[in-house]
Design an enzyme around this catalytic site. Structure first.
Site, PDB file in Angstrom:
ATOM      1  N   HIS A   1       0.879  -1.173   0.149  1.00  0.00           N
ATOM      2  CA  HIS A   1      -0.070   0.000   0.029  1.00  0.00           C
ATOM      3  C   HIS A   1       0.951   1.507   0.023  1.00  0.00           C
ATOM      4  O   HIS A   1       1.972   1.270   0.455  1.00  0.00           O
ATOM      5  CB  HIS A   1      -0.997   0.045   1.345  1.00  0.00           C
ATOM      6  CG  HIS A   1      -0.248  -0.391   2.674  1.00  0.00           C
ATOM      7  ND1 HIS A   1       0.193  -1.448   2.856  1.00  0.00           N
ATOM      8  CD2 HIS A   1       0.218   0.569   3.489  1.00  0.00           C
ATOM      9  CE1 HIS A   1       0.567  -1.384   4.335  1.00  0.00           C
ATOM     10  NE2 HIS A   1       0.635  -0.035   4.577  1.00  0.00           N
TER      11      HIS A   1
ATOM     12  N   HIS B   1       0.822   5.348   1.186  1.00  0.00           N
ATOM     13  CA  HIS B   1       0.303   6.236   2.064  1.00  0.00           C
ATOM     14  C   HIS B   1       0.355   7.732   1.228  1.00  0.00           C
ATOM     15  O   HIS B   1       1.591   7.823   0.843  1.00  0.00           O
ATOM     16  CB  HIS B   1       1.072   6.598   3.297  1.00  0.00           C
ATOM     17  CG  HIS B   1       1.018   5.162   4.109  1.00  0.00           C
ATOM     18  ND1 HIS B   1       0.182   5.067   5.146  1.00  0.00           N
ATOM     19  CD2 HIS B   1       1.759   4.207   4.514  1.00  0.00           C
ATOM     20  CE1 HIS B   1       0.274   4.286   5.992  1.00  0.00           C
ATOM     21  NE2 HIS B   1       1.328   3.474   5.588  1.00  0.00           N
TER      22      HIS B   1
HETATM   23  P1  5GP Z   1       1.728   0.290   7.397  1.00  0.00           P
HETATM   24  O1  5GP Z   1       2.194   0.353   8.800  1.00  0.00           O
HETATM   25  O2  5GP Z   1       1.714  -1.020   7.033  1.00  0.00           O
HETATM   26  O3  5GP Z   1       2.651   1.201   6.600  1.00  0.00           O
HETATM   27  O4  5GP Z   1       0.305   0.896   7.281  1.00  0.00           O
HETATM   28  C1  5GP Z   1      -0.681   0.497   7.636  1.00  0.00           C
HETATM   29  C2  5GP Z   1      -1.941   1.279   7.590  1.00  0.00           C
HETATM   30  O5  5GP Z   1      -2.958   0.623   7.466  1.00  0.00           O
HETATM   31  C3  5GP Z   1      -1.916   2.048   8.969  1.00  0.00           C
HETATM   32  O6  5GP Z   1      -1.521   3.432   8.828  1.00  0.00           O
HETATM   33  C4  5GP Z   1      -3.223   1.909   9.571  1.00  0.00           C
HETATM   34  O7  5GP Z   1      -3.822   2.891  10.225  1.00  0.00           O
HETATM   35  C5  5GP Z   1      -4.019   1.233   8.519  1.00  0.00           C
HETATM   36  N1  5GP Z   1      -5.064   0.504   8.834  1.00  0.00           N
HETATM   37  C6  5GP Z   1      -4.953  -0.860   9.492  1.00  0.00           C
HETATM   38  N2  5GP Z   1      -6.255  -1.331   9.527  1.00  0.00           N
HETATM   39  C7  5GP Z   1      -7.025  -0.557   8.777  1.00  0.00           C
HETATM   40  C8  5GP Z   1      -8.451  -0.696   8.645  1.00  0.00           C
HETATM   41  O8  5GP Z   1      -9.238  -1.611   8.907  1.00  0.00           O
HETATM   42  N3  5GP Z   1      -9.036   0.324   7.810  1.00  0.00           N
HETATM   43  C9  5GP Z   1      -8.501   1.462   7.282  1.00  0.00           C
HETATM   44  N4  5GP Z   1      -9.084   2.407   6.667  1.00  0.00           N
HETATM   45  N5  5GP Z   1      -7.033   1.526   7.728  1.00  0.00           N
HETATM   46  C10 5GP Z   1      -6.308   0.461   8.333  1.00  0.00           C
END
Ligand code: 5GP
Length: 145
Positions: free
Chosen positions: A100, A102
């Site tokens: 993903h 951001h």
């Molecule tokens: P990472 O830490 O892997 O770069 O980012 C994962 C992101 O997914 C985090 O910013 C977190 O807030 C988001 N996230 C986790 N679970 C959910 C969810 O159920 N719904 C949404 N909309 N975002 C989520």
């Protein structure tokens, strides 16, 4: 492989505040809202991280970034910049193992330092109505994505 949280969102089994969808990607508000408008761009294909991308998936996903960024910027006149970040691998801070991107809008007065900070959680400040209004404002500004 078991579905991860983003697979369930893509399938519609977990709700999200969607801003864009096509055959290849889904874009929706990150629940944490590091800043208002913080959006995730997610490939529908299950790729764990950047190391998994082939050229076709890279083209389908990455070409959406500038258009999505423009829609986010156009959604709020106070947005003056945007950080785009992808964490790849747990050592890099990836917590959801489904690639993903951001997109984190920046405001002149957001009081964040210039480094990216997707670990910040502002979800307590957001009602469903506020999430929905932000998602709608971005969605209406998407052009030819
Ligand atoms: P990472 O830490 O892997 O770069 O980012 C994962 C992101 O997914 C985090 O910013 C977190 O807030 C988001 N996230 C986790 N679970 C959910 C969810 O159920 N719904 C949404 N909309 N975002 C989520």
């Amino acid at each position: 492989m078991a579905d991860d949280i983003f697979d369930l969102i893509i399938k519609g089994e977990i709700p999200c505040y969607k801003v864009y969808e096509d055959d290849d990607v889904l874009a929706f508000l990150d629940i944490s809202q590091v800043t208002p408008g913080h959006t995730l761009l997610v490939p529908k294909a299950h790729v764990n991280d950047i190391f998994d991308y082939d050229e076709q998936i890279a083209e389908k996903v990455l070409l959406k970034l500038p258009k999505l960024a423009r829609a986010i910027k156009a959604s709020n006149s106070k947005i003056t910049g945007i950080n785009i970040q992808s964490n790849n691998g747990p050592s890099a801070g990836q917590t959801v193992i489904h690639s993903h991107w951001h997109l984190i809008p920046r405001f002149d007065d957001d009081n964040l330092n210039s480094q990216l900070a997707p670990a910040i959680d502002h979800s307590a400040d957001f009602t469903p109505e506020r999430y929905q209004a932000i998602a709608q404002q971005i969605a209406t500004n998407i052009k030819e994505v």
